[in-house]
Scaffold this motif. Structure first.
Motif, PDB file in Angstrom:
ATOM      1  N   LEU A 267       0.816  -1.212   0.000  1.00 49.23           N
ATOM      2  CA  LEU A 267       0.000   0.000   0.000  1.00 49.23           C
ATOM      3  C   LEU A 267       0.852   1.265   0.000  1.00 49.23           C
ATOM      4  O   LEU A 267       0.397   2.324  -0.434  1.00 49.23           O
ATOM      5  CB  LEU A 267      -0.930   0.008   1.218  1.00 49.23           C
ATOM      6  CG  LEU A 267      -2.070  -1.009   1.227  1.00 49.23           C
ATOM      7  CD1 LEU A 267      -2.868  -0.887   2.511  1.00 49.23           C
ATOM      8  CD2 LEU A 267      -2.982  -0.834   0.013  1.00 49.23           C
ATOM      9  N   HIS A 268       2.071   1.155   0.472  1.00 49.97           N
ATOM     10  CA  HIS A 268       2.969   2.317   0.551  1.00 49.97           C
ATOM     11  C   HIS A 268       3.773   2.548  -0.722  1.00 49.97           C
ATOM     12  O   HIS A 268       4.416   3.587  -0.859  1.00 49.97           O
ATOM     13  CB  HIS A 268       3.949   2.134   1.704  1.00 49.97           C
ATOM     14  CG  HIS A 268       3.368   2.424   3.045  1.00 49.97           C
ATOM     15  ND1 HIS A 268       3.171   3.698   3.507  1.00 49.97           N
ATOM     16  CD2 HIS A 268       2.931   1.595   4.015  1.00 49.97           C
ATOM     17  CE1 HIS A 268       2.653   3.649   4.718  1.00 49.97           C
ATOM     18  NE2 HIS A 268       2.485   2.378   5.040  1.00 49.97           N
TER      19      HIS A 268
ATOM     20  N   THR B 104       3.697   5.921  -2.580  1.00 49.45           N
ATOM     21  CA  THR B 104       4.398   6.971  -1.850  1.00 49.45           C
ATOM     22  C   THR B 104       5.909   6.824  -2.002  1.00 49.45           C
ATOM     23  O   THR B 104       6.635   7.816  -2.151  1.00 49.45           O
ATOM     24  CB  THR B 104       4.012   6.928  -0.359  1.00 49.45           C
ATOM     25  OG1 THR B 104       2.605   7.139  -0.231  1.00 49.45           O
ATOM     26  CG2 THR B 104       4.744   7.990   0.438  1.00 49.45           C
TER      27      THR B 104
ATOM     28  N   ASP C 108       4.027  11.704   4.501  1.00 51.26           N
ATOM     29  CA  ASP C 108       3.790  10.369   3.934  1.00 51.26           C
ATOM     30  C   ASP C 108       2.391   9.869   4.276  1.00 51.26           C
ATOM     31  O   ASP C 108       1.718   9.254   3.436  1.00 51.26           O
ATOM     32  CB  ASP C 108       4.823   9.379   4.458  1.00 51.26           C
ATOM     33  CG  ASP C 108       6.205   9.601   3.872  1.00 51.26           C
ATOM     34  OD1 ASP C 108       6.299  10.244   2.804  1.00 51.26           O
ATOM     35  OD2 ASP C 108       7.188   9.148   4.482  1.00 51.26           O
ATOM     36  N   ARG C 109       1.948  10.078   5.513  1.00 56.42           N
ATOM     37  CA  ARG C 109       0.617   9.610   5.916  1.00 56.42           C
ATOM     38  C   ARG C 109      -0.465  10.300   5.115  1.00 56.42           C
ATOM     39  O   ARG C 109      -1.400   9.667   4.634  1.00 56.42           O
ATOM     40  CB  ARG C 109       0.371   9.878   7.414  1.00 56.42           C
ATOM     41  CG  ARG C 109       1.317   9.140   8.340  1.00 56.42           C
ATOM     42  CD  ARG C 109       1.179   7.617   8.208  1.00 56.42           C
ATOM     43  NE  ARG C 109       2.176   6.958   9.001  1.00 56.42           N
ATOM     44  CZ  ARG C 109       3.377   6.606   8.536  1.00 56.42           C
ATOM     45  NH1 ARG C 109       3.719   6.876   7.296  1.00 56.42           N
ATOM     46  NH2 ARG C 109       4.222   5.972   9.331  1.00 56.42           N
TER      47      ARG C 109
ATOM     48  N   THR D  89      -0.459   8.886   1.619  1.00 53.33           N
ATOM     49  CA  THR D  89      -1.008   7.530   1.538  1.00 53.33           C
ATOM     50  C   THR D  89      -2.524   7.549   1.665  1.00 53.33           C
ATOM     51  O   THR D  89      -3.239   6.906   0.881  1.00 53.33           O
ATOM     52  CB  THR D  89      -0.406   6.642   2.640  1.00 53.33           C
ATOM     53  OG1 THR D  89       1.014   6.593   2.487  1.00 53.33           O
ATOM     54  CG2 THR D  89      -0.968   5.229   2.560  1.00 53.33           C
TER      55      THR D  89
ATOM     56  N   PRO E  68       0.342   4.225   9.390  1.00 54.38           N
ATOM     57  CA  PRO E  68      -0.386   4.861   8.324  1.00 54.38           C
ATOM     58  C   PRO E  68      -1.808   4.439   8.256  1.00 54.38           C
ATOM     59  O   PRO E  68      -2.656   5.182   7.828  1.00 54.38           O
ATOM     60  CB  PRO E  68       0.352   4.397   7.072  1.00 54.38           C
ATOM     61  CG  PRO E  68       1.000   3.130   7.479  1.00 54.38           C
ATOM     62  CD  PRO E  68       1.295   3.280   8.927  1.00 54.38           C
TER      63      PRO E  68
ATOM     64  N   ARG F 114       6.331   7.367  10.193  1.00 52.22           N
ATOM     65  CA  ARG F 114       7.044   6.972   9.006  1.00 52.22           C
ATOM     66  C   ARG F 114       7.889   5.821   9.354  1.00 52.22           C
ATOM     67  O   ARG F 114       8.436   5.737  10.338  1.00 52.22           O
ATOM     68  CB  ARG F 114       7.819   8.146   8.464  1.00 52.22           C
ATOM     69  CG  ARG F 114       8.776   7.655   7.432  1.00 52.22           C
ATOM     70  CD  ARG F 114       9.687   8.587   6.907  1.00 52.22           C
ATOM     71  NE  ARG F 114      10.476   7.991   5.999  1.00 52.22           N
ATOM     72  CZ  ARG F 114      11.147   6.840   6.040  1.00 52.22           C
ATOM     73  NH1 ARG F 114      11.130   6.130   6.980  1.00 52.22           N
ATOM     74  NH2 ARG F 114      11.861   6.357   5.132  1.00 52.22           N
TER      75      ARG F 114
END
Length: 258
Positions: free
Chosen positions: A46-47, A50, A134-135, A138, A253, A258
């Motif tokens: 899922l990351h 990103t 990043d969160r 995502t 997340p 991170r």
């Protein structure tokens, strides 16, 4: 700030001793390794968008394209990311963690103040800001059930337990040192610098030499001497990562760090 960090570390260790550590080890004992590995692969997958975006920001289009390829292969052939088929032959596309904290470090932004977040773990100002970015990134492309509160909470718990279980050896190393707080800090700072050096293409950093040594063993010369009590400190739930993931301490997340 140092005193506040030590207090946050002590509080996190107390929770880890009483709840997180035992729960994580029970999770590892009861959940088969293939299941835990599949869940880890799913969350990592899922990351990947990103990760690809950050490689693009670092002007590394080749690695950005490889990461998008990993995401496409694992999402399809890997059944939604449960299996990391991209790292195997004939594709040979290994997972390369990346994030906005790494991008900031890549362009020379210093770590800034170090602080230990209660119940979450160690981070720096640079990594905290990077983790938040990043969160947000995502969450912006997750839709449907992946953005619901129930999903975020449940997967957050699973990720915390998995990271804590996988880092148990490191937790024991920290616990055995004469100053667990300073040892944990040294490990974190060394790890983060090594990750940024890797992205810059530098050689891997030399093995970490912590500023503290393991606590001495009790003397056996006197059979009546009471053994000294082992430090009660233990790595908190964020000593977790990761997994590898390279996530600094920011909440997971799906609800880190991170």
């Amino acid at each position: 700030m140092h005193k506040v960090n030590e207090q946050a570390f002590a509080a996190t260790e107390a929770v880890d001793d009483a709840i997180t550590g035992p729960a994580a080890l029970a999770y590892k004992r009861t959940v088969p390794d293939p299941v835990r590995s599949g869940l880890r692969n799913f969350f990592n997958n899922l990351h990947e968008p990103t990760v690809a975006l950050n490689y693009a920001l670092q002007l590394k289009p080749g690695k950005a394209a490889e990461t998008i390829g990993r995401f496409a292969l694992n999402t399809t052939l890997g059944i939604g990311g449960l299996f990391d088929v991209a790292k195997r032959r004939p594709f040979k596309l290994p997972r390369r963690p990346n994030g906005f904290g790494d991008t900031l470090g890549y362009y020379g932004v210093r770590p800034g103040p170090y602080f230990f977040l209660p119940l979450i773990g160690p981070t720096t100002m640079r990594d905290f800001v990077g983790g938040v970015v990043d969160r947000v990134g995502t969450v912006s492309y997750l839709r449907g059930p992946f953005s619901g509160r129930a999903y975020l909470a449940s997967t957050g718990v699973v990720r915390i337990l998995d990271r804590r279980a996988e880092s148990d050896d490191r937790a024991r190393t920290v616990r055995a040192s004469s100053d667990p707080y300073e040892t944990r800090r040294a490990i974190y700072m060394h790890k983060r610098q090594a990750e940024i050096d890797r992205i810059r293409g530098h050689r891997a950093s030399a093995p970490i030499v912590t500023p503290v040594q393991a606590a001495p063993e009790p003397s056996s010369s006197s059979p009546l001497q009471e053994p000294s009590a082992a430090p009660s400190s233990q790595l908190g739930p964020a000593g977790v990562l990761a997994p590898e993931t390279t996530s600094p301490a920011v909440p997971p997340p799906m609800p880190d760090a991170r």
